[in-house]
Design a protein around this motif. Sequence first.
Motif, short mmCIF file in Angstrom:
data_model
loop_
_atom_site.label_atom_id
_atom_site.label_comp_id
_atom_site.label_asym_id
_atom_site.label_seq_id
_atom_site.Cartn_x
_atom_site.Cartn_y
_atom_site.Cartn_z
N LYS A 30 5.86 -6.17 -5.38
CA LYS A 30 5.15 -5.19 -4.58
C LYS A 30 5.14 -5.70 -3.14
CE LYS A 30 1.22 -3.57 -6.06
NZ LYS A 30 -0.12 -3.50 -6.68
N ALA A 31 5.41 -4.81 -2.21
CA ALA A 31 5.34 -5.18 -0.80
C ALA A 31 3.89 -5.42 -0.41
CB ALA A 31 5.93 -4.08 0.06
N PRO A 32 3.64 -6.28 0.56
CA PRO A 32 2.26 -6.54 0.98
C PRO A 32 1.56 -5.27 1.48
CG PRO A 32 3.73 -8.22 1.83
CD PRO A 32 4.61 -7.15 1.26
N GLU A 33 0.29 -5.18 1.16
CA GLU A 33 -0.48 -4.02 1.62
C GLU A 33 -0.65 -4.01 3.14
OE1 GLU A 33 -4.56 -3.96 0.32
OE2 GLU A 33 -4.66 -6.15 0.28
N ASP A 34 -0.35 -5.13 3.77
CA ASP A 34 -0.34 -5.15 5.24
C ASP A 34 0.64 -4.14 5.80
OD1 ASP A 34 -1.23 -7.95 4.32
OD2 ASP A 34 -1.71 -7.99 6.45
N ILE A 35 1.59 -3.71 4.99
CA ILE A 35 2.60 -2.74 5.41
C ILE A 35 2.25 -1.34 4.93
CG2 ILE A 35 5.04 -2.12 5.22
CD1 ILE A 35 4.49 -4.60 6.93
N THR A 36 1.53 -1.20 3.84
CA THR A 36 1.35 0.12 3.22
C THR A 36 -0.06 0.69 3.34
OG1 THR A 36 0.89 -0.92 1.08
CG2 THR A 36 3.18 -0.32 1.55
N ALA A 37 -1.03 -0.08 3.80
CA ALA A 37 -2.40 0.42 3.92
C ALA A 37 -2.67 0.88 5.36
CB ALA A 37 -3.40 -0.66 3.53
N PRO A 38 -2.92 2.16 5.59
CA PRO A 38 -3.20 2.61 6.96
C PRO A 38 -4.51 2.06 7.50
CG PRO A 38 -3.53 4.40 5.39
CD PRO A 38 -2.91 3.28 4.63
N ILE A 39 -5.48 1.90 6.60
CA ILE A 39 -6.78 1.34 6.94
C ILE A 39 -7.16 0.35 5.85
CG2 ILE A 39 -9.24 1.84 7.32
CD1 ILE A 39 -8.42 4.62 8.24
N PHE A 40 -7.67 -0.80 6.21
CA PHE A 40 -8.06 -1.78 5.21
C PHE A 40 -9.35 -1.34 4.53
CE2 PHE A 40 -5.53 -4.49 8.11
CZ PHE A 40 -4.59 -4.91 7.20
N PRO A 41 -9.39 -1.42 3.20
CA PRO A 41 -10.59 -1.00 2.47
C PRO A 41 -11.83 -1.79 2.90
CG PRO A 41 -8.75 -1.28 0.97
CD PRO A 41 -8.31 -1.83 2.30
N LYS A 42 -12.97 -1.17 2.75
CA LYS A 42 -14.24 -1.85 3.06
C LYS A 42 -14.64 -2.70 1.87
CE LYS A 42 -15.87 1.67 6.32
NZ LYS A 42 -16.94 2.65 6.64
N HIS A 43 -14.04 -3.86 1.83
CA HIS A 43 -14.25 -4.79 0.72
C HIS A 43 -14.37 -6.19 1.29
CE1 HIS A 43 -13.40 -7.17 -2.90
NE2 HIS A 43 -13.70 -6.08 -3.60
N ASN A 44 -15.19 -7.01 0.65
CA ASN A 44 -15.47 -8.35 1.20
C ASN A 44 -14.21 -9.19 1.36
OD1 ASN A 44 -18.20 -7.83 1.33
ND2 ASN A 44 -18.66 -8.73 -0.68
N ARG A 45 -13.23 -8.99 0.50
CA ARG A 45 -12.05 -9.85 0.57
C ARG A 45 -11.22 -9.63 1.84
NH1 ARG A 45 -6.94 -8.16 -0.99
NH2 ARG A 45 -6.75 -6.14 -2.01
N TYR A 46 -11.49 -8.54 2.54
CA TYR A 46 -10.75 -8.28 3.78
C TYR A 46 -11.43 -8.88 5.01
CZ TYR A 46 -8.04 -5.06 0.95
OH TYR A 46 -7.23 -4.52 -0.01
N GLY A 47 -12.60 -9.42 4.82
CA GLY A 47 -13.28 -10.07 5.93
C GLY A 47 -13.47 -9.14 7.11
N ALA A 48 -13.13 -9.65 8.31
CA ALA A 48 -13.31 -8.88 9.53
C ALA A 48 -12.39 -7.67 9.59
CB ALA A 48 -13.08 -9.78 10.75
N ARG A 49 -11.35 -7.62 8.77
CA ARG A 49 -10.42 -6.49 8.79
C ARG A 49 -10.94 -5.29 8.00
NH1 ARG A 49 -4.45 -8.20 7.24
NH2 ARG A 49 -5.45 -8.57 5.22
N ALA A 50 -11.95 -5.47 7.19
CA ALA A 50 -12.47 -4.40 6.33
C ALA A 50 -12.85 -3.17 7.15
CB ALA A 50 -13.69 -4.89 5.55
N GLY A 51 -12.28 -2.03 6.76
CA GLY A 51 -12.56 -0.78 7.44
C GLY A 51 -11.80 -0.58 8.74
#
Length: 320
Positions: A110-131
């Motif tokens: 699977k390609a990294p979601e850094d390429i396929t996610a238009p917005i990072f989910p609001k989830h703790n694992r995304y840290g400052a990138r969430a949302g």
Amino acid sequence: MHETLPLVEPADLPLKAQLAPNLKRLAESNLFIGTSSWKYEGWLGSLYSPERYSSRGRFSKSRFERECLKEYAEVFQIVSGDFAFYQFPTPAFWRDLFAQVQAPFKFAFKAPEDITAPIFPKHNRYGARAGQINPLFLDSVAFTRQFLDILRTYSERVALIMFEFPASAATAFATIQQFADSLARFLGNLPSGFRYGVEIRNPMLLTSEYFHALREQGVAHVFNSWTDMPSVTEQMSFSEAFTGDFAACRALMRPGRSHEKSVSMFTPYTSVREPNWEVRKALRELLVRGRQRSEPVFVFINNRLEGFAPGTIASVVDQL
């Protein structure tokens, strides 16, 4: 982590003995069936031999996770590396991974979601990138440099690279046509030498515009059994759904059921708990279609579909 496990000799693993020749036979016809990842302790005693990962009669979790891919490859001809969805693996990581098993064993990633996610989910694992808006969304240059260029050394071992687009991809554009156009440009800018497939998680995107974008780039729609998607059978019934010269499917979980519910129902993945006859039938039809057309087919089955992916696979291939 260590725990005492009974020793099981390889001859006592009938599922392993049943699957290996069937999967090898199908792979010789370019029909590849594997699982989503491989590090499942629940498969010990049925697919994996506990004594391989024991020291003085005690099970070593770290040894199991480090070495079980070798035993997996004694049975399967391919596996889906879903881990790549969460990172851009380093050159050292790829080197160590490919060194564990030899050709002709193949990987799909699977390609990294850094390429396929238009917005990072609001989830703790995304840290400052969430949302936050993702600056690398559909960035073909970044994907090529940080992923494909590193993988190129192993391209003959890479069967397929899959782009999983979340449901939010449908709302990141004003129209479906805009999404399709952006997707087509992205795919058109990728280098040759790899097979590509696209998996979507929003049924709104199952349109002629989407299928046309894939077809003009020779990219396959990845049929998927997923919470919010139509069944695999329904997806296969779309007249435009077969967009490449190969087919791919990820049988992940029963439509209408959440990931969390599936995990709670089936963990620790030791046996088939809930046969999904519709998906099994669809997978057989997909494989038969590929054999009739002499086209490669890549199928990946998740534990969360029925509770035990190797058992599901055994039932599917037993009738082929």
